[in-house]
Scaffold this motif. Structure first.
Motif, PDB file in Angstrom:
ATOM      1  N   ILE A   1       2.675  -0.208   4.568  1.00  0.00           N
ATOM      2  CA  ILE A   1       1.776   0.217   3.485  1.00  0.00           C
ATOM      3  C   ILE A   1       1.176   1.588   3.801  1.00  0.00           C
ATOM      4  CG2 ILE A   1      -0.538  -0.276   2.558  1.00  0.00           C
ATOM      5  CD1 ILE A   1       0.417  -3.211   2.323  1.00  0.00           C
TER       6      ILE A   1
ATOM      7  N   TYR B   1      -3.891   1.583   1.888  1.00  0.00           N
ATOM      8  CA  TYR B   1      -3.070   1.882   0.713  1.00  0.00           C
ATOM      9  C   TYR B   1      -3.180   3.358   0.350  1.00  0.00           C
ATOM     10  CZ  TYR B   1      -2.061  -2.995  -0.372  1.00  0.00           C
ATOM     11  OH  TYR B   1      -1.580  -4.271  -0.338  1.00  0.00           O
TER      12      TYR B   1
ATOM     13  N   SER C   1       2.051   0.750  -1.870  1.00  0.00           N
ATOM     14  CA  SER C   1       2.023  -0.397  -2.775  1.00  0.00           C
ATOM     15  C   SER C   1       2.728  -1.599  -2.160  1.00  0.00           C
ATOM     16  CB  SER C   1       2.653  -0.034  -4.121  1.00  0.00           C
ATOM     17  OG  SER C   1       4.022   0.155  -3.968  1.00  0.00           O
TER      18      SER C   1
END
Lengths: 505, 353
Positions: free
Chosen positions: B85, B217, B289
């Protein structure tokens, strides 16, 4: 600078700031004083050091010398987090959003409202984002991902971000460059309310009407140096321009009248879904045509598609009446096209390779014998062209990364001119290079047009567009919205078309 | 999936939300769910077909085997997802697992009465240590994670081999209490699988609900923008690798409990299975994502394929090809989805303006 007795220390002050990147002096002895409840405009040509200054205020770069004070106390910024903690919000020229995250998360990243156990309170975050957008008067959806937002909407998210933490100092680096008239008005209303609430605002713009409408004081910078700071009502546009340029504008753009011949490049109905649509124009022999528009209008994408770097969905590109196959740069080169790309470090040069290698990259095959590329042939070819363009280099065997920006750009030009193109496409040919080299590049383009080369120039610098082009094509949000002849092209007419208001004017 | 007006909400509220808020939320939500549901369906289909061919596939013992088989891969996939991520990768997890598994065996050889908790702590701690090495090299030396962890893959495995020096630890040397952990169950769910479930829930909760979790993220989505935001990118990436290392260490202890027989080659090559599971599970290989739940589902799917193909009498040689095809399909699906969403978001903007 008229010195007034000022009992309250400035909200944020810089003095004697110096910053160099390697051998390049980006800033030298720069001062700036932002006061609470005041909009301070910073103007200067591209490359005058404005963006470097912004990065220093944002804590991204540490100055080599000089000091910052906030409310009279020294301020040391070791990183962007420090700047934020000190209440400095920065809106960059190009929005810095996270495409995969939602708009609300983008606004509150690192400062999300919390509930028990330090968990993120998603509902509160969404609510506050909705409130912010209501305050800004825009119907943006806080839950959608940032990916796919238009530049204007991204800018609004950035502004919402600055609003959300009640910034004491707001720095805006050309926030209006990509906004339409209505959007600009909305932004200004927000800026004024922030100012009335006591924030100190630094506003950077190339649009003088905005600068004079919004700001109380104006600082001019040139070539990385502080030139002047004056109250806005004691200045006029002509004075500011003279201080910015530091010379007469006319001698910078040595455009020679040329004989315009037959059409060489013809583009018809070029379309790439979501990027640009129905783009059609012609460029004639000996003509310099500028493709103007705001950042993100799709200009670079169009020329990349013409050259075959990017694909297109519909339309055609004709060179001398012969249709070019899409998506094949080699075919475009064979047909006599050359593209000097926007980003010379990423796309124009192989930074680790030598100057001679870079200069001859486009002619690897003609220079080779029996498929083997000899050093002698390379060097000779490179010598010819670097001399013609007066590249200032120690040795041709040095890596091209050792050259200054202007000389690097000359190497890119040499590489493409050595293919003897019929159509030369240049994308931002003078971005980030010094004034002297700029003039040389302009003279060269003019000279090429005189020799019958068709030149298509993408440029964001209005003086360059107005100074060099025989015709100006203006793009707005992926469409060609206006074509303006040299005589009719003014800063105003081009800007109006570029912001999508050409029809109304 | 049609999105007609919902009955509950008032007319004006519904209209406003349908125009802006709800539409985006549904779009985002639908995407997220689509991937997990897709893998879930594939899994159900696979189990259904296999059970139809051989009903014993889902018998009590069969279920236990399936869950046990997935456990280690799920734990590793959760750690790997956290790293991916952030737009990094940890290729050294197989070697860390091997090292931790062997250390667990050695611990019980030296102290047959050692409590199980100690074994878990030692294995996880060793993994954390390896993760610290990885993270420090990446964050301080600014070397890409791919290269660093490729290097440490060999380094950790080498340490494992030289420590083991050809020795093999047999199940008979392990205390029975520890071995029974590998076979014990709670309400029909193997104890080891509960470890994996706990790890998954904690990681999922953390990534969703904590600032630093969301920052991971952000880093993967745009590292340059993350720096401008003042996110401590180096520390976060370091943290992600430490967690991945720790989970690989935990997986090593679980491995020791399950198999009992250990040598220095334990877990060789598993890192690529883990990356495959994460990618199949919808975590974008360029970061930003995906979810740990998806990664865990991907891991379950891959390990179930491994168990189902022999039952379906598929030549074992084909198994790898099936896994490979699945990865390609997952990536193809990602590209297609991304293109559709991009078009959709652009289309909406154009209509709205």
């Amino acid at each position: 600078m008229p010195e007034r007795a000022d009992p309250v220390p400035a909200r944020l002050a810089l003095s004697g700031v110096r910053k160099s990147f390697g051998a390049v002096h980006a800033l030298a002895d720069v001062r700036l004083e932002l006061r609470a409840g005041e909009v301070h405009a910073l103007v200067g040509e591209n490359g005058a050091g404005k963006s470097t200054l912004v990065k220093i205020l944002a804590g991204v770069h540490a100055p080599d010398a000089g000091e910052l004070t906030m409310d009279g106390a020294p301020l040391v910024l070791t990183g962007p987090a420090d700047a934020r903690a000190a209440g400095i919000a920065v809106i960059y020229q190009e929005p810095t959003l996270f495409p995969d995250l939602s708009v609300a998360e983008n606004i509150f990243m690192g400062r999300q409202p919390l509930r028990g156990l330090r968990r993120i309170d998603t509902a509160a975050m969404r609510e506050r984002a909705t409130e912010l957008f209501a305050r800004l008067g825009v119907p943006l959806d806080p839950d959608r991902p940032a990916r796919g937002l238009s530049i204007a909407d991204q800018q609004l998210v950035e502004i919402a971000k600055a609003l959300s933490f009640e910034a004491r100092v707001l720095v805006m680096d050309e926030p209006t460059a990509a906004l339409s008239g209505v959007e600009v008005e909305r932004l200004f209303a927000v800026v004024r309310s922030l100012r009335e609430a006591g924030a100190a605002i630094l506003f950077i713009s190339h649009r003088f009407d905005e600068v004079f409408a919004l700001s109380q004081r104006i600082t001019v910078m040139r070539d990385g140096r502080w030139v002047s700071t004056d109250p806005a009502d004691e200045l006029d546009v002509a004075q500011v321009v003279r201080r910015m340029v530091g010379r007469e504008v006319s001698q910078l753009y040595p455009k020679q009248p040329t004989e315009v011949g037959e059409v060489i490049l013809r583009v018809r109905g070029l379309n790439r879904r979501g990027v640009f649509a129905d783009v059609g124009f012609e460029v004639r022999r000996g003509e310099i045509v500028a493709l103007a528009g705001l950042v993100g209008a799709g200009r670079s994408e169009v020329v990349r598609a013409i050259f075959g770097v990017d694909p297109y969905d519909a339309g055609e590109v004709l060179v001398d009446g012969v249709r070019l196959p899409g998506g094949r740069p080699a075919a475009a080169m064979a047909a006599g096209l050359a593209l000097v790309p926007e980003d010379r470090r990423q796309q124009g040069l192989v930074m680790e390779l030598s100057i001679e290698r870079n200069a001859t990259l486009t002619r690897r095959w003609p220079l080779a014998r029996f498929g083997l590329l000899g050093r002698g042939a390379e060097r000779a070819a490179a010598q010819t062209w670097t001399q013609r363009l007066q590249v200032k280099a120690g040795r041709l065997g040095d890596p091209v990364s050792t050259l200054s920006g202007g000389n690097q750009q000359k190497v890119v030009l040499a590489k493409w001119l050595s293919t003897v193109p019929k159509v030369l496409i240049v994308d931002e040919p003078t971005r980030g290079i010094d004034v002297g080299t700029k003039a040389e590049v302009h003279r060269l383009m003019s000279q090429l047009a005189g020799e019958g080369v068709a030149v298509l120039m993408v440029s964001s610098e209005l003086p360059e567009v107005l100074g060099m082009a025989d015709r100006v094509l203006v793009m707005h949000e992926g469409r060609l919205v206006s074509e303006i002849a040299r005589d009719a092209a003014t800063e105003e007419s081009v800007m109006l078309a570029a912001t999508g208001q050409g029809g109304r004017a | 999936m049609t999105t007609t007006t919902r009955p509950g909400a008032g007319p004006d509220a519904a209209e406003v939300r349908a125009r802006s808020g709800a539409a985006g939320m549904r779009l985002g939500h639908r995407l997220f769910v689509a991937r997990e549901v897709g893998i879930g369906l594939a899994l159900v289909l696979l189990v259904g077909v296999t059970t139809a061919v051989n009903p014993r596939f889902l018998s009590g013992q069969g279920r236990q085997d399936l869950m046990l088989g997935a456990t280690i891969l799920v734990v590793l996939a959760v750690g790997q997802a956290i790293v991916i991520i952030t737009r990094n990768v940890d290729l050294s997890v197989g070697s860390i697992l091997g090292l931790a598994a062997f250390a667990t065996g050695k611990l019980f050889l030296a102290m047959p009465d050692a409590p199980i908790v100690l074994a878990v702590l030692v294995g996880t701690g060793l993994g954390v240590l390896c993760g610290v090495v990885n993270g420090a090299l990446i964050a301080v030396a600014r070397v890409p994670a791919l290269v660093v962890t490729l290097g440490t893959l060999y380094v950790f495995r080498g340490i494992d081999y030289s420590w083991a020096a050809g020795q093999q630890i047999n199940a008979a040397d392990m205390p029975s209490g520890f071995k029974s952990m590998g076979t014990a169950d709670l309400l029909g769910i193997p104890l080891l699988a509960l470890f994996a479930v706990a790890v998954l829930l904690v990681a999922g909760f953390y990534l969703k609900s904590y600032r630093s979790g969301r920052e991971l993220y952000a880093i993967g989505s745009d590292p340059a923008a993350a720096r401008l935001h003042g996110i401590p990118v180096g520390w976060r990436v370091f943290g992600a690798l430490v967690v991945s290392g720790g989970l690989a260490g935990l997986a090593g202890v679980l491995y020791a409990a399950r198999y009992g027989t250990l040598d220095a080659a334990a877990g060789t090559g598993i890192e690529l299975n883990v990356v495959a599971a994460v990618v199949v599970g919808g975590v974008a290989i360029f970061g930003g994502s995906g979810s740990v739940y998806g990664a865990a589902l991907g891991a379950v799917l891959l390990s179930t394929i491994g168990s189902a193909l022999p039952v379906l009498k598929v030549n074992p040689f084909w198994q790898q090809a099936v896994v490979g095809a699945l990865i390609l399909a997952a990536i193809g699906l990602d590209r297609a989805l991304a293109a559709r969403v991009a078009n959709r978001l652009r289309g909406r903007k154009a209509r709205g303006a």
